[in-house]
Design a protein around this motif. Structure first.
Motif, short mmCIF file in Angstrom:
data_model
loop_
_atom_site.label_atom_id
_atom_site.label_comp_id
_atom_site.label_asym_id
_atom_site.label_seq_id
_atom_site.Cartn_x
_atom_site.Cartn_y
_atom_site.Cartn_z
N ASP A 180 0.86 -1.18 0.00
CA ASP A 180 0.00 0.00 0.00
C ASP A 180 0.90 1.24 0.00
OD1 ASP A 180 -1.64 2.10 0.53
OD2 ASP A 180 -2.86 1.04 2.00
N LEU A 197 0.35 4.37 0.25
CA LEU A 197 0.05 5.46 1.17
C LEU A 197 0.45 5.12 2.60
CD1 LEU A 197 -3.31 6.65 -0.36
CD2 LEU A 197 -1.15 7.90 -0.29
N GLY A 218 -4.74 -1.58 -1.92
CA GLY A 218 -5.64 -0.52 -1.49
C GLY A 218 -7.07 -1.01 -1.63
N THR A 238 -8.00 1.66 -6.68
CA THR A 238 -6.59 1.72 -7.06
C THR A 238 -6.35 1.34 -8.52
OG1 THR A 238 -6.46 -0.48 -6.12
CG2 THR A 238 -5.65 1.33 -4.77
N HIS A 248 1.04 11.40 -5.61
CA HIS A 248 -0.30 11.66 -5.05
C HIS A 248 -1.39 11.33 -6.05
CE1 HIS A 248 0.50 13.25 -1.14
NE2 HIS A 248 1.35 14.17 -1.58
N THR A 297 -2.08 7.38 -6.44
CA THR A 297 -2.31 6.50 -5.29
C THR A 297 -3.68 6.73 -4.68
OG1 THR A 297 -1.17 8.14 -3.95
CG2 THR A 297 0.10 6.22 -4.65
N GLY A 298 -4.05 5.75 -3.85
CA GLY A 298 -5.33 5.87 -3.16
C GLY A 298 -6.47 5.98 -4.15
N SER A 299 -7.52 6.69 -3.78
CA SER A 299 -8.68 6.76 -4.66
C SER A 299 -8.78 8.11 -5.36
CB SER A 299 -9.95 6.44 -3.88
OG SER A 299 -9.83 6.86 -2.55
N THR A 329 -7.48 16.91 -0.29
CA THR A 329 -6.95 15.54 -0.31
C THR A 329 -5.50 15.53 0.16
OG1 THR A 329 -8.38 14.98 -2.15
CG2 THR A 329 -6.44 13.60 -1.84
N ARG A 334 -3.78 14.11 3.60
CA ARG A 334 -2.71 13.11 3.53
C ARG A 334 -1.49 13.56 4.31
NH1 ARG A 334 -2.54 10.57 -2.60
NH2 ARG A 334 -4.56 9.51 -2.44
N ASP A 362 -5.36 7.92 3.15
CA ASP A 362 -5.94 8.42 1.91
C ASP A 362 -6.98 9.48 2.23
OD1 ASP A 362 -6.76 8.86 -0.61
OD2 ASP A 362 -7.75 6.94 -0.91
#
Lengths: 318, 397
Positions: free
Chosen positions: A158, A160, A186, A191, A242, A245-247, A280, A284, A291
């Motif tokens: 992962d 993040l 994730g 992801t 950034h 990654t994540g959603s 966001t 973070r 996330d």
């Protein structure tokens, strides 16, 4: 006239316009589900049947709960517009592939009941419905919502959590190309960056997705990420990290653009997207959640009525 | 289903053809007196059948030789046939009974009076600094302006002369679709992109004068100019309209049943279709094809039932499509939601009155809500509120 003896022909009488573009709520929802299929397929490839289990359970629960809600509210069932399926799909995309069944059921039910039906159904929800479910789940069951804790039989990492707990050096070891094709641990659908972009591109080509919010969201993430990166590149990752990654992509293209909880004027949409994007990165950097996307969008949703006050002068106004 | 085209270049060939010879006409009345003529009265072409109390609105005349069979609030119904005199000794109306009036030599108030008596409304033509001639086809699929400017330019110019006498404008501007070479004598021509809603009057004025206001601007359409030109040429009362139906244009006697015009044009209307007087974006759907054509109609359109999704009462999903297409730059979704819940003051706050009723919002609405209907309802109710307020004030004084 000749017709007078027989019954007159009945014509449809309605207010203009008599033409219509053919776009319907049901049609749009179906197209969105179609656009999410590539990401669902990628989730299956990376996580196998557990991912399908979460998706199926989430969609089924959402539909069943909406049907029950309609019954309880004594109104015609609205499940045939496919919005419940879409909500369930979005929620599943935000969950880890190994999420326990009760977590999925509770999340989907809460998304529909608290996120949508309490406000009168589609058209009344002030917040993006699946994010309401996600928020309640992640505040209540932190461990079960953490992909790093739930998905053990995998080689994926992962990015993040790497960044949060091991620092930017660990994060920088990950290849951006791998992140782009979804090789990261994730939430199961969020992801799948490439697959989601393919789906979003399809919607844009069909004229069903306007780019004001997605682009400004991504720009907000990029710019805020860039500011921190330039401040100290040894502590903060590159802005591209950034973005991938994540959603972020799911949020930018699908969740922030949820029609009801986002503003409608062009300038307002850009401001809304930038706000969510910048938030966001701020979450973070300073927040306790790796996330920041879902909370950033919920935060921007709260300001939608204010963004709606940004509107151009009407024709002929002085 | 194919997406309809919004081009204003209909590509319908002229010249205008003669319409059907109706057996029954229903001459439409719009606030005209119903006392002018009685049942069973014999009439000839050009016989006055209904006066209008407003000096700026044209009177109504019989288009055919026949007998008045009924007078209702909305129409004078005349059955064609040999007309017998009402009383012994009076001359029977003939196929050519009225004497022509030479309007071209008149001016000022005399001209207004003469035009009213010939069935032409002069109310919009007050003195103004600019006269704008809207030479665009009013809506997609209606090619009438194109045909009149192309094949009937002389008649249109005669009408323009009359309007210029009434408006006395220092400048006359003509809007034509981009790529068109049409001109009118004495006009400064300006090309306008040939897509709907650019043909809507306020947008035409904006394109030509650069201003978003109708102050100091008199506006006339090519169809109105043609009608006045016909009156100037013949000196006879206006009893016809030019319509585009299907792929041709017809000169139709006022009051001709819509069914007869559709039949001649070979356009079929099945049950549950929409039979629309006017174009697909702003026209009026009629309940019965027995209804008569009126002077200011410019098209008949049949919209098949299955062509488009049906209108619904779904809630607005706030997708914002209407906001992006609205040429008035208002938020139709918000305005109509306020009207739906009878919050008319709120609708006014969101600039309901700026709407120019082009119909674009209803066209793009994902929920297929009747947006324009709500907007009109809101305008109507605000007007009612305002007039109730005025009468209250008058009572207080």
């Amino acid at each position: 006239m000749a017709n007078e003896a027989t019954a007159p022909t009945l014509y449809t009488v309605a207010a203009p316009p008599h033409w219509h573009c053919g776009r319907t709520v049901t049609g749009v929802m179906q197209q969105y589900i179609l656009a999410l299929l590539p990401a669902a397929v990628m989730a299956f490839i990376y996580y196998g049947f557990p991912a399908l289990r979460v998706i199926g359970l989430s969609c089924a629960t959402a539909v069943a709960v909406e049907a029950l809600c309609c019954k309880a509210m004594d109104r015609p069932s609205s499940v045939d517009d496919f919005h419940a399926v879409l909500t369930g799909l979005f929620l599943a995309f935000l969950l880890p592939a190994m999420a326990p069944w009760w977590l999925v059921v509770v999340g989907a039910a809460v998304s529909i009941v608290v996120g949508k039906m309490l406000f009168g159904g589609l058209g009344g929800n002030p917040l993006c419905a699946p994010l309401v479910g996600w928020a309640i789940l992640s505040l209540s069951w932190k461990t079960q919502m953490d992909p790093g804790a739930m998905v053990l039989a995998t080689n994926l990492v992962d990015p993040l959590t790497q960044l949060k707990y091991l620092g930017v050096a660990a994060a920088n070891k990950l290849s951006l190309g791998d992140l782009f094709i979804g090789k990261q641990l994730g939430a199961l659908g969020a992801t799948q960056v490439l697959a989601l972009l393919v789906g979003a591109g399809y919607l844009v080509s069909r004229g069903l997705l306007k780019l004001y919010i997605p682009l400004s969201f991504l720009a907000g993430v990029f710019l805020a990420g860039l500011v921190y990166y330039l401040m100290d590149g040894s502590v903060y990752p590159s802005p591209v990290f950034h973005l991938l990654t994540g959603s972020v992509v799911l949020g930018a293209c699908f969740l922030a653009t949820d029609p009801n909880s986002s503003p409608v004027n062009k300038a307002a949409m850009v401001g809304f997207g930038l706000t969510a994007g910048v938030m966001t990165v701020i979450i973070r950097v300073y927040g306790m959640y790796p996330d920041g996307v879902p909370f950033a969008i919920l935060f921007a949703n709260l300001f939608t009525p204010m963004f709606d006050l940004i509107r151009p002068k009407p024709f002929g106004a002085r | 289903m194919t997406k309809p085209s919004f081009t204003l270049l209909a590509g319908i060939g002229g010249p205008v053809q003669d319409g059907p010879e109706p057996e029954v006409v229903r001459v439409p009345l719009r606030g005209h007196s119903t006392k002018t003529i009685k049942k069973k009265a014999p009439v000839g072409p050009g016989t006055l059948v209904a006066e209008h109390p407003d000096p700026g609105v044209g009177d109504a005349h019989s288009p055919i030789l026949g007998v008045v069979t009924d007078v209702t609030d909305t129409a004078v119904i005349i059955t064609a046939g040999e007309a017998k005199p009402a009383k012994e000794g009076e001359p029977a109306p003939t196929a050519d009974p009225v004497a022509p009036v030479a309007v071209a030599s008149l001016g000022g108030d005399e001209l207004r009076k003469a035009l009213k008596a010939l069935g032409v409304s002069t109310r919009p033509f007050t003195k103004a600094a600019v006269l704008v001639v809207n030479g665009l086809n009013p809506e997609p699929g209606t090619g009438i302006a194109e045909i009149l400017l192309g094949d009937h330019q002389a008649t249109v110019e005669k009408g323009l002369e009359l309007v210029q006498k009434l408006v006395e404008p220092p400048t006359v501007l003509l809007a034509v679709p981009a790529g068109s070479s049409a001109t009118l004598y004495g006009c400064t021509v300006k090309q306008v992109p040939a897509t709907y809603p650019n043909s809507v009057n306020p947008l035409v004025v904006k394109a030509l004068t650069g201003k978003e206001t109708m102050d100091g601007v008199a506006l006339v359409s090519v169809m109105e100019l043609y009608a006045m030109g016909r009156v100037a040429e013949t000196g006879l009362p206006l009893t016809e309209a030019v319509l585009t139906v299907g792929n041709a244009a017809y000169r139709v006697k006022v009051g001709t049943p819509i069914a007869a015009v559709l039949a001649q044009a070979g356009v079929a209307a099945s049950p549950c279709d929409r039979v629309v007087v006017g174009g697909p974006m702003r026209g009026k759907a009629v309940a019965s094809t027995d209804q008569g054509v009126s002077k200011d109609d410019y098209a008949l359109t049949v919209v098949p039932e299955a062509a488009f999704p049906p209108v619904t009462d779904l809630p607005c999903i706030n997708c914002g499509e209407c906001v992006l297409v609205c040429p008035s730059r208002i938020m139709p979704g918000f305005v109509t939601r306020y009207v739906e819940f009878k919050m008319y003051d709120k609708a006014k706050e969101f600039h309901l009155e700026s709407c120019m009723e082009c119909g674009m919002c209803g066209y793009v609405c994902t929920a297929r809500r009747p947006l324009l209907q709500y907007i009109r309802l809101g305008k109507k109710n605000l007007d009612l509120q305002a007039s109730a307020l005025t009468s209250c004030r008058l009572q207080g004084e």
